[in-house]
Design a protein around this motif. Structure first.
Motif, PDB file in Angstrom:
ATOM      1  N   LEU A   1       0.930  -1.115  -0.145  1.00  0.00           N
ATOM      2  CA  LEU A   1       0.012  -0.113   0.114  1.00  0.00           C
ATOM      3  C   LEU A   1       0.740   1.264  -0.001  1.00  0.00           C
ATOM      4  CD1 LEU A   1      -2.971  -0.814   2.490  1.00  0.00           C
ATOM      5  CD2 LEU A   1      -2.987  -0.637  -0.010  1.00  0.00           C
ATOM      6  N   ASP A   2       2.033   1.129   0.708  1.00  0.00           N
ATOM      7  CA  ASP A   2       2.955   2.299   0.757  1.00  0.00           C
ATOM      8  C   ASP A   2       3.458   2.475  -0.609  1.00  0.00           C
ATOM      9  OD1 ASP A   2       2.572   3.049   3.467  1.00  0.00           O
ATOM     10  OD2 ASP A   2       4.118   1.725   4.234  1.00  0.00           O
TER      11      ASP A   2
ATOM     12  N   MET B   1      -8.442   2.159   4.264  1.00  0.00           N
ATOM     13  CA  MET B   1      -9.478   3.257   4.036  1.00  0.00           C
ATOM     14  C   MET B   1      -8.822   4.747   3.892  1.00  0.00           C
ATOM     15  SD  MET B   1     -12.465   3.706   3.489  1.00  0.00           S
ATOM     16  CE  MET B   1     -13.301   2.033   4.016  1.00  0.00           C
ATOM     17  N   ILE B   2      -7.607   5.170   4.852  1.00  0.00           N
ATOM     18  CA  ILE B   2      -7.042   6.162   4.555  1.00  0.00           C
ATOM     19  C   ILE B   2      -6.329   6.470   3.275  1.00  0.00           C
ATOM     20  CG2 ILE B   2      -5.137   7.807   5.731  1.00  0.00           C
ATOM     21  CD1 ILE B   2      -5.569   6.548   8.440  1.00  0.00           C
ATOM     22  N   PHE B   3      -5.726   5.413   2.815  1.00  0.00           N
ATOM     23  CA  PHE B   3      -5.011   5.330   1.695  1.00  0.00           C
ATOM     24  C   PHE B   3      -6.192   5.530   0.398  1.00  0.00           C
ATOM     25  CE2 PHE B   3      -4.106   2.430  -2.198  1.00  0.00           C
ATOM     26  CZ  PHE B   3      -3.133   3.429  -2.720  1.00  0.00           C
ATOM     27  N   ILE B   4      -7.421   4.895   0.305  1.00  0.00           N
ATOM     28  CA  ILE B   4      -8.398   5.393  -0.548  1.00  0.00           C
ATOM     29  C   ILE B   4      -8.763   6.538  -0.468  1.00  0.00           C
ATOM     30  CG2 ILE B   4     -10.735   4.746  -1.270  1.00  0.00           C
ATOM     31  CD1 ILE B   4     -10.272   1.840  -0.446  1.00  0.00           C
TER      32      ILE B   4
ATOM     33  N   LEU C   1      -8.840   9.635  -3.448  1.00  0.00           N
ATOM     34  CA  LEU C   1      -9.893  10.269  -3.630  1.00  0.00           C
ATOM     35  C   LEU C   1      -9.760  11.839  -3.818  1.00  0.00           C
ATOM     36  CD1 LEU C   1     -12.866   8.029  -2.477  1.00  0.00           C
ATOM     37  CD2 LEU C   1     -12.086   8.480  -4.709  1.00  0.00           C
ATOM     38  N   LEU C   2      -8.949  12.418  -2.763  1.00  0.00           N
ATOM     39  CA  LEU C   2      -8.583  13.645  -2.642  1.00  0.00           C
ATOM     40  C   LEU C   2      -7.471  14.107  -3.321  1.00  0.00           C
ATOM     41  CD1 LEU C   2      -9.274  13.994   1.152  1.00  0.00           C
ATOM     42  CD2 LEU C   2     -10.613  14.626  -0.473  1.00  0.00           C
ATOM     43  N   CYS C   3      -6.579  13.222  -4.067  1.00  0.00           N
ATOM     44  CA  CYS C   3      -5.482  13.532  -4.637  1.00  0.00           C
ATOM     45  C   CYS C   3      -4.453  14.101  -3.732  1.00  0.00           C
ATOM     46  CB  CYS C   3      -5.767  14.636  -5.895  1.00  0.00           C
ATOM     47  SG  CYS C   3      -6.652  13.886  -7.262  1.00  0.00           S
ATOM     48  N   LYS C   4      -4.319  13.401  -2.669  1.00  0.00           N
ATOM     49  CA  LYS C   4      -3.410  13.978  -1.313  1.00  0.00           C
ATOM     50  C   LYS C   4      -2.316  12.988  -1.175  1.00  0.00           C
ATOM     51  CE  LYS C   4      -5.207  16.015   2.103  1.00  0.00           C
ATOM     52  NZ  LYS C   4      -5.971  16.553   3.076  1.00  0.00           N
ATOM     53  N   VAL C   5      -2.193  11.839  -1.990  1.00  0.00           N
ATOM     54  CA  VAL C   5      -1.117  10.814  -2.128  1.00  0.00           C
ATOM     55  C   VAL C   5       0.262  11.332  -1.886  1.00  0.00           C
ATOM     56  CG1 VAL C   5      -2.393   8.915  -2.575  1.00  0.00           C
ATOM     57  CG2 VAL C   5      -1.597  10.250  -4.171  1.00  0.00           C
ATOM     58  N   GLY C   6       1.033  10.940  -0.861  1.00  0.00           N
ATOM     59  CA  GLY C   6       2.498  11.418  -1.055  1.00  0.00           C
ATOM     60  C   GLY C   6       2.748  12.900  -0.793  1.00  0.00           C
ATOM     61  N   GLU C   7       1.559  13.337  -0.232  1.00  0.00           N
ATOM     62  CA  GLU C   7       1.799  14.926   0.069  1.00  0.00           C
ATOM     63  C   GLU C   7       3.040  15.109   0.985  1.00  0.00           C
ATOM     64  OE1 GLU C   7      -1.633  16.479   1.819  1.00  0.00           O
ATOM     65  OE2 GLU C   7      -1.699  15.246   3.530  1.00  0.00           O
TER      66      GLU C   7
ATOM     67  N   LEU D   1     -13.810   5.515  11.071  1.00  0.00           N
ATOM     68  CA  LEU D   1     -15.188   6.063  10.917  1.00  0.00           C
ATOM     69  C   LEU D   1     -15.113   7.405  10.113  1.00  0.00           C
ATOM     70  CD1 LEU D   1     -17.916   5.150  12.028  1.00  0.00           C
ATOM     71  CD2 LEU D   1     -17.756   7.027  13.758  1.00  0.00           C
ATOM     72  N   ARG D   2     -14.226   8.098  10.382  1.00  0.00           N
ATOM     73  CA  ARG D   2     -13.974   9.624   9.723  1.00  0.00           C
ATOM     74  C   ARG D   2     -13.723   9.042   8.159  1.00  0.00           C
ATOM     75  NH1 ARG D   2     -11.628  11.223  14.569  1.00  0.00           N
ATOM     76  NH2 ARG D   2      -9.480  10.669  13.802  1.00  0.00           N
ATOM     77  N   ALA D   3     -12.650   8.213   7.922  1.00  0.00           N
ATOM     78  CA  ALA D   3     -12.032   8.034   6.828  1.00  0.00           C
ATOM     79  C   ALA D   3     -13.277   7.450   5.759  1.00  0.00           C
ATOM     80  CB  ALA D   3     -10.777   7.094   6.772  1.00  0.00           C
ATOM     81  N   ALA D   4     -14.078   6.511   6.199  1.00  0.00           N
ATOM     82  CA  ALA D   4     -15.164   5.824   5.569  1.00  0.00           C
ATOM     83  C   ALA D   4     -15.990   6.713   5.290  1.00  0.00           C
ATOM     84  CB  ALA D   4     -15.638   4.701   6.256  1.00  0.00           C
ATOM     85  N   SER D   5     -16.482   7.690   6.177  1.00  0.00           N
ATOM     86  CA  SER D   5     -17.329   8.851   5.909  1.00  0.00           C
ATOM     87  C   SER D   5     -16.960   9.737   4.702  1.00  0.00           C
ATOM     88  CB  SER D   5     -17.947   9.348   7.132  1.00  0.00           C
ATOM     89  OG  SER D   5     -18.129   8.648   8.166  1.00  0.00           O
ATOM     90  N   LEU D   6     -15.610  10.152   4.889  1.00  0.00           N
ATOM     91  CA  LEU D   6     -15.224  11.132   3.802  1.00  0.00           C
ATOM     92  C   LEU D   6     -15.001  10.215   2.640  1.00  0.00           C
ATOM     93  CD1 LEU D   6     -14.233  13.889   3.038  1.00  0.00           C
ATOM     94  CD2 LEU D   6     -11.884  13.268   4.106  1.00  0.00           C
ATOM     95  N   VAL D   7     -14.665   9.012   2.529  1.00  0.00           N
ATOM     96  CA  VAL D   7     -14.587   8.420   1.275  1.00  0.00           C
ATOM     97  C   VAL D   7     -15.769   8.347   0.415  1.00  0.00           C
ATOM     98  CG1 VAL D   7     -14.361   6.074   0.362  1.00  0.00           C
ATOM     99  CG2 VAL D   7     -12.388   7.112   1.967  1.00  0.00           C
ATOM    100  N   ILE D   8     -17.048   8.106   1.312  1.00  0.00           N
ATOM    101  CA  ILE D   8     -18.273   8.151   0.575  1.00  0.00           C
ATOM    102  C   ILE D   8     -18.631   9.393   0.215  1.00  0.00           C
ATOM    103  CG2 ILE D   8     -20.874   7.317   1.029  1.00  0.00           C
ATOM    104  CD1 ILE D   8     -19.987   5.168   3.002  1.00  0.00           C
ATOM    105  N   MET D   9     -18.709  10.399   1.044  1.00  0.00           N
ATOM    106  CA  MET D   9     -18.938  11.870   0.438  1.00  0.00           C
ATOM    107  C   MET D   9     -18.129  12.209  -0.801  1.00  0.00           C
ATOM    108  SD  MET D   9     -21.249  12.927   2.364  1.00  0.00           S
ATOM    109  CE  MET D   9     -21.544  14.376   1.747  1.00  0.00           C
ATOM    110  N   LYS D  10     -17.014  12.032  -0.713  1.00  0.00           N
ATOM    111  CA  LYS D  10     -16.176  12.301  -1.973  1.00  0.00           C
ATOM    112  C   LYS D  10     -16.467  11.529  -3.173  1.00  0.00           C
ATOM    113  CE  LYS D  10     -13.029  15.136  -3.404  1.00  0.00           C
ATOM    114  NZ  LYS D  10     -13.272  16.524  -3.484  1.00  0.00           N
ATOM    115  N   SER D  11     -16.656  10.128  -2.699  1.00  0.00           N
ATOM    116  CA  SER D  11     -17.038   9.673  -4.005  1.00  0.00           C
ATOM    117  C   SER D  11     -18.356  10.113  -4.718  1.00  0.00           C
ATOM    118  CB  SER D  11     -17.231   8.008  -3.637  1.00  0.00           C
ATOM    119  OG  SER D  11     -16.044   7.508  -3.173  1.00  0.00           O
ATOM    120  N   LEU D  12     -19.339  10.461  -3.837  1.00  0.00           N
ATOM    121  CA  LEU D  12     -20.482  10.984  -4.266  1.00  0.00           C
ATOM    122  C   LEU D  12     -20.413  12.326  -4.985  1.00  0.00           C
ATOM    123  CD1 LEU D  12     -22.963  10.614  -1.266  1.00  0.00           C
ATOM    124  CD2 LEU D  12     -23.234   9.613  -3.467  1.00  0.00           C
ATOM    125  N   GLU D  13     -19.582  13.110  -4.289  1.00  0.00           N
ATOM    126  CA  GLU D  13     -19.181  14.278  -5.307  1.00  0.00           C
ATOM    127  C   GLU D  13     -18.691  14.121  -6.570  1.00  0.00           C
ATOM    128  OE1 GLU D  13     -16.503  18.364  -4.731  1.00  0.00           O
ATOM    129  OE2 GLU D  13     -16.160  16.575  -3.429  1.00  0.00           O
TER     130      GLU D  13
END
Length: 758
Positions: free
Chosen positions: A253-254, A300-303, A307-313, A382-394
């Motif tokens: 994953l890394d 989940m944090i990786f996903i 979605l946020l394009c924040k990988v490797g920041e 819980l936070r990561a999963a919620s944000l993943v669903i919201m961002k996926s919907l957007e």
């Protein structure tokens, strides 16, 4: 051996200081030669340092005078010999690793740097150092294995940087172990070394890093995809040693994160960089495995980062400051990932995403003896999963064409999300507004909270534009607005809860605005634009907040919402927002907005309880990527770009000016206020358009109070505007706030106009 060790120790100290080495390079290579057998290292010989004044042929080994120590073989025990040989190997590896670090450092003096480079090249040519390191990596001694892996990664990066062909032994070793997943330590070693090499490439300040990484990925591109398919096709239940597949999974994953980051920031295009997006279901299936909670959390944090394009920041801070050009293919791939997430939710797998288990603690998963474990859900997951669903919907809704499909999908997915959250947010009062879920879930993570709020606002704005474009009837729009409350994505409720959580403190808003660590600026500007168009709806919601607080006799900050009602229950949903055609309650209902505009709305008395201000935390560093949209509709493009560049340049100087800013911002309450003294008249607009009801009784004889939600929000905006003005005059604001001030000024004008008509 003692003399040999002393020579290496002196060499290490010189290299550590970046000192120039005077002797011939071959002499140093002799002591760094890893090909020396353990027997040679344990013979306990005294080796005399060669004469540095004599010039030797570069092809000859340095002259050494070997003197046997009498009785050494008798005095030293076998375990002491083995320990001495290991220490010697560790020192050799350390010297090589530090020497390469000095070569890459810009602080190293040029002559010393050239000497180190010459020694390293001779070392690579004169001995099979790669093969020896590979053997040492597989050593059972963990310390020796780790140091060998670090040294091998440094040498590989040196070869890439110097355009030296990578050794065939290393390539064969990687391809053999990554061609098919096996429960072996060699797989983990390969992944660790690959990750270390790519990280070194990212950290290198040179302008050729793209070409260097391209050379590296060309060799292993197909290998990575083969390993991806092999690893994620495993059945966890059938693994003999679960710890090894977990370690391999975490490491891979890394590696995937670095590959995707290189695609975003270095603009490379390899198939291994797209493999996650091409086959996302393979990764999402891991969430259903009976695997430890920390693995699911990391996944989940990786996903979320993808979605946020924040990988490797954390490795690309210099890169994120550059406005990257649009990448259509990346957008398509991220859409594929978002669709895969929503498909997983649609299939009901959200119910299998267990958030229970050992809660993460600072420094690990274990608590101190005697403290006891605190029961409860894993809020990180819980936070990561919620944000993943919201961002996926957007993301998905940005590609929709039918507003009806958007409405149906939004209601379905938000209902699933609220059902998922309901048992995990305790305590749970059967009162008030489902929109509170967002502030409840993300209260401890500012950056994720604002990303979720921005995604929710984006969805709301897109649906609003669709309604305006299709000219939907007022009744249909009113029904849709009611659904925004029931499904927890009404932007005004979300914003009010956010302000209540920070105690309506304008200095906290100022802190968010001058920091590049969240997307607050982008979110705040979008919301202010919406507020101009939706002022009446905003006031009506403020009125309901006050009514609920007054009737319940408590601060809404302390209330916990009923997230969603069980569809199988025959009981009437107890939350406050109900359909217009719902049956008449036994008690009085307060309309969200009166259908009769002739009778002005009145502010309800607010509870006198003190609002508790929550601590304001910071989140992962990130410069906003969308500040080009910051300006209002009539602002120039040049001004917008200047603001974008300024907000990124301010990061380094923020700490220097933060104290001055806080001192000045704190003095805002001592300044003369603009004109907000509405004691003599209600703080209400002339008309309203919403048409909902609230199931809370309201005391008769409602009067206006300065402590109402509406007044406190407007006053907070006033104080914020005043603070920004003062900072701008002193050139302490980190970017040009002209467009932001213009928006706040318009809000002030709307407020003044609405009160002057009464």
């Amino acid at each position: 051996m003692n003399a040999f060790y002393e020579v290496l120790d002196q060499l290490y100290k010189k290299v550590l200081l970046g000192a120039t080495l005077e002797s011939d390079s071959h002499k140093y290579v002799f002591y760094l030669n890893l090909a020396l057998s353990d027997q040679e290292c344990t013979t306990a010989l005294s080796i005399e340092w060669p004469d540095t004044d004599r010039v030797q042929d570069r092809q000859q080994s340095p002259p050494v005078e070997v003197i046997a120590i009498p009785g050494a073989g008798v005095c030293m025990k076998r375990n002491s010999q083995a320990s001495g040989a290991q220490d010697l190997k560790l020192l050799q590896l350390t010297v090589i690793h530090v020497m390469i670090s000095r070569i890459m450092s810009l602080e190293t003096e040029i002559h010393a740097q050239e000497k180190y480079r010459d020694i390293t090249k001779i070392l690579l040519q004169s001995s099979e150092v790669d093969s020896k390191l590979i053997d040492m990596v597989q050593n059972s001694d963990k310390l020796l294995s780790h140091m060998a892996a670090k040294c091998l990664a440094s040498l590989l990066y040196f070869q890439l940087k110097e355009k030296i062909t990578l050794s065939s032994s290393w390539i064969v070793f990687c391809q053999k172990n990554l061609s098919e997943y096996s429960e072996s330590n060699e797989v983990i070693h390969c992944l660790w070394i690959l990750i270390a090499v790519i990280k070194e490439i990212f950290k290198d300040p040179c302008s050729e890093k793209t070409e260097i990484l391209k050379q590296f990925l060309t060799t292993f591109d197909n290998t990575f995809e083969v390993f991806y398919n092999s690893l994620f096709s495993q059945h966890f239940e059938n693994c003999q040693d679960p710890s090894k597949i977990i370690n391999s999974l975490m490491s891979f994953l890394d590696l995937l994160e670095l590959l995707i980051a290189s695609r975003i920031y270095l603009k490379l295009h390899f198939r291994s960089q797209r493999v996650l997006f091409l086959k996302p279901s393979c990764v999402l299936d891991i969430l259903t495995w009976p695997i430890q909670a920390f693995v699911k959390r990391k996944l989940m944090i990786f996903i979320k980062k993808c979605l946020l394009c924040k990988v490797g920041e954390d490795l690309c801070r210099a890169s994120v400051l550059v406005l990257t050009s649009p990448d259509h293919y990346l957008d398509v791939d991220i859409l594929a990932l978002a669709n895969a997430v929503l498909q997983t939710v649609n299939l009901g797998f959200l119910k299998t995403w267990s958030v229970h288990g050992k809660r993460p603690c600072f420094g690990g998963n274990e608590v101190q003896p005697g403290c006891g474990d605190i029961a409860g859900p894993d809020h990180v997951f819980l936070r990561a999963a919620s944000l993943v669903i919201m961002k996926s919907l957007e993301i998905k809704f940005q590609n929709y064409t039918s507003v009806n499909e958007m409405k149906v999908d939004l209601q379905r997915f938000m209902s699933e999300l609220l059902i998922f959250l309901k048992p995990n947010l305790q305590p749970s009062l059967q009162l008030h507004n489902p929109c509170e879920w967002l502030s409840r879930v993300f209260i401890e993570q500012d950056d994720d909270m604002l990303e979720a709020a921005k995604a929710s606002l984006s969805i709301y704005l897109q649906l609003t534009r669709e309604y305006e474009a299709t000219g939907s009837l007022t009744e249909e729009k009113a029904m849709w607005i009611r659904q925004t409350h029931e499904n927890g994505y009404n932007p005004h409720c979300i914003f009010i809860y956010f302000l209540k959580n920070i105690g309506f403190d304008s200095t906290v808003l100022l802190d968010f605005l001058i920091s590049s660590e969240t997307c607050f600026l982008e979110y705040f500007v979008r919301y202010l634009k919406l507020l101009q168009k939706d002022w009446d709806h905003f006031f009506t919601i403020c009125k309901v907040f006050d009514a609920t607080e007054s009737q319940c006799g408590m601060n809404i900050c302390d209330c916990v919402p009923s997230l969603v009602q069980d569809g199988s229950s025959n009981e009437t949903p107890p939350h406050c927002l109900t359909a217009p055609d719902s049956h008449i309650r036994a008690h009085t209902c307060i309309p969200w907005a009166s259908g009769d505009s002739s009778e002005p709305l009145k502010q309800v008395v607010m509870s006198s309880e003190t609002h508790t201000m929550r601590d304001h935390g910071l989140s992962s560093p990130r410069a906003s990527q969308s500040l080009v949209d910051y300006d209002s509709s009539d602002d120039s493009e040049t001004e917008s770009k200047d603001q974008y560049l300024a907000i990124n340049q301010q990061t380094s100087s923020y700490q220097q000016t933060s104290k001055k800013i806080q001192d000045l911002a704190g003095a805002s309450k001592d300044k003369k206020e603009l004109s907000l003294k509405p004691q003599s008249r209600p703080l209400v607009p002339k008309e309203s358009t919403a048409s909902f009801s609230i199931d809370c009784e309201v005391a008769p004889n409602n009067i206006v109070a300065e402590e109402g939600i509406f007044y406190r929000i407007v006053k907070c905006f006033e104080e914020l505007q005043d603070a920004i003005y003062r900072l701008q005059k002193k050139n302490l604001f980190p970017y040009n706030p002209a467009a932001l001030l213009k928006l706040l000024k318009r809000i002030e004008a709307i407020y003044n106009k609405s009160t002057s008509l009464l």
